[in-house]
Write a protein that holds these residues in place. Structure first.
Motif, mmCIF file in Angstrom:
data_model
loop_
_atom_site.group_PDB
_atom_site.id
_atom_site.type_symbol
_atom_site.label_atom_id
_atom_site.label_comp_id
_atom_site.label_asym_id
_atom_site.label_seq_id
_atom_site.Cartn_x
_atom_site.Cartn_y
_atom_site.Cartn_z
ATOM 1 N N ARG A 88 0.818 9.247 -68.677
ATOM 2 C CA ARG A 88 2.055 9.588 -69.382
ATOM 3 C C ARG A 88 1.795 9.813 -70.864
ATOM 4 N N ARG A 92 2.424 13.389 -72.864
ATOM 5 C CA ARG A 92 3.315 13.467 -74.019
ATOM 6 C C ARG A 92 2.602 14.101 -75.210
ATOM 7 N N ASP A 129 10.701 13.566 -70.387
ATOM 8 C CA ASP A 129 10.168 12.322 -69.823
ATOM 9 C C ASP A 129 10.334 12.292 -68.305
ATOM 10 N N ASP A 133 7.313 11.725 -65.714
ATOM 11 C CA ASP A 133 7.345 10.626 -64.753
ATOM 12 C C ASP A 133 7.194 11.139 -63.317
#
Length: 203
Positions: A88, A92, A129, A133
């Motif tokens: 993650r 990002r 996000d 995910d």
């Protein structure tokens, strides 16, 4: 043509099969370098080390091809995340930016070594996000440099690339045409002899 692939990567094996080459896979057990003056030096050094390791046991009467691929963002190497949390974080960092994918290749044959570094620029869309995910939950990013596979679900995140697509997968195919020709190992009709062409860099 006969070829030893010094890599256990199923993606590299599939790319070679795509161009009609069925190599013998001999996985190198050498320790990979984690740091170098630049990402380009890192992948080149690792490819040379992997190739030398296999040549010690197999010899180089048959061409030995080794490679190493990394993702670099602003000169910082992003390796394989290994965990969902790291995946993650990497995604990002890549979101909305252009990064580089670098592959170093080394081919050993009859006392000669051909080496090459291929660089491709990859642009990521802005990711939410929720998208990150969902992608991490598939498990696909965990064993891939930079936490994504362009040949998989991450294709949805990449509006453009500049350079070799196969390089992003793990092995730039076009330079192999020059490699095989310069070292005089081209015997397969999908890899024409280009020894009379200009270009290439043997060392």
């Amino acid at each position: 043509m006969d070829l030893i692939l010094a890599s256990g990567s199923p993606r590299r094996l599939e790319l070679l099969r795509q161009i009609g080459v069925e190599p013998k896979v001999v996985v190198s057990h050498s320790e990979e370098e984690k740091k170098a003056a630049s990402p380009a030096e890192l992948v080149q050094d690792n490819a040379l080390t992997k190739g030398r390791d296999v040549v010690r046991t197999m010899g180089d009467t048959v061409p030995v091809l080794a490679a190493d691929t990394v993702v670099a963002l602003a000169g910082h190497v992003l390796g394989k995340p290994g965990t969902p949390e790291k995946a993650r974080s990497m995604l990002r960092q890549l979101s909305g930016k252009t990064h580089q994918v670098l592959t170093g290749m080394a081919l050993y044959y009859q006392g000669k070594v051909w080496k090459h570094v291929e660089i491709t620029e990859v642009t990521f869309a802005d990711l939410t996000d929720r998208e990150i995910d969902h992608y991490v939950a598939t498990g696909e990013p965990l064993d891939k440099a930079g936490a994504y596979g362009i040949q998989g679900r991450a294709a949805l995140f990449i509006p453009s690339i500049r350079g070799s697509y196969s390089n992003v997968v793990g092995l730039p195919l076009a330079p192999l045409r020059t490699i095989f020709a310069e070292l005089d190992v081209t015997t397969h009709d999908t890899l024409p002899d280009t020894r009379n062409d200009t270009g290439g860099a043997a060392s």
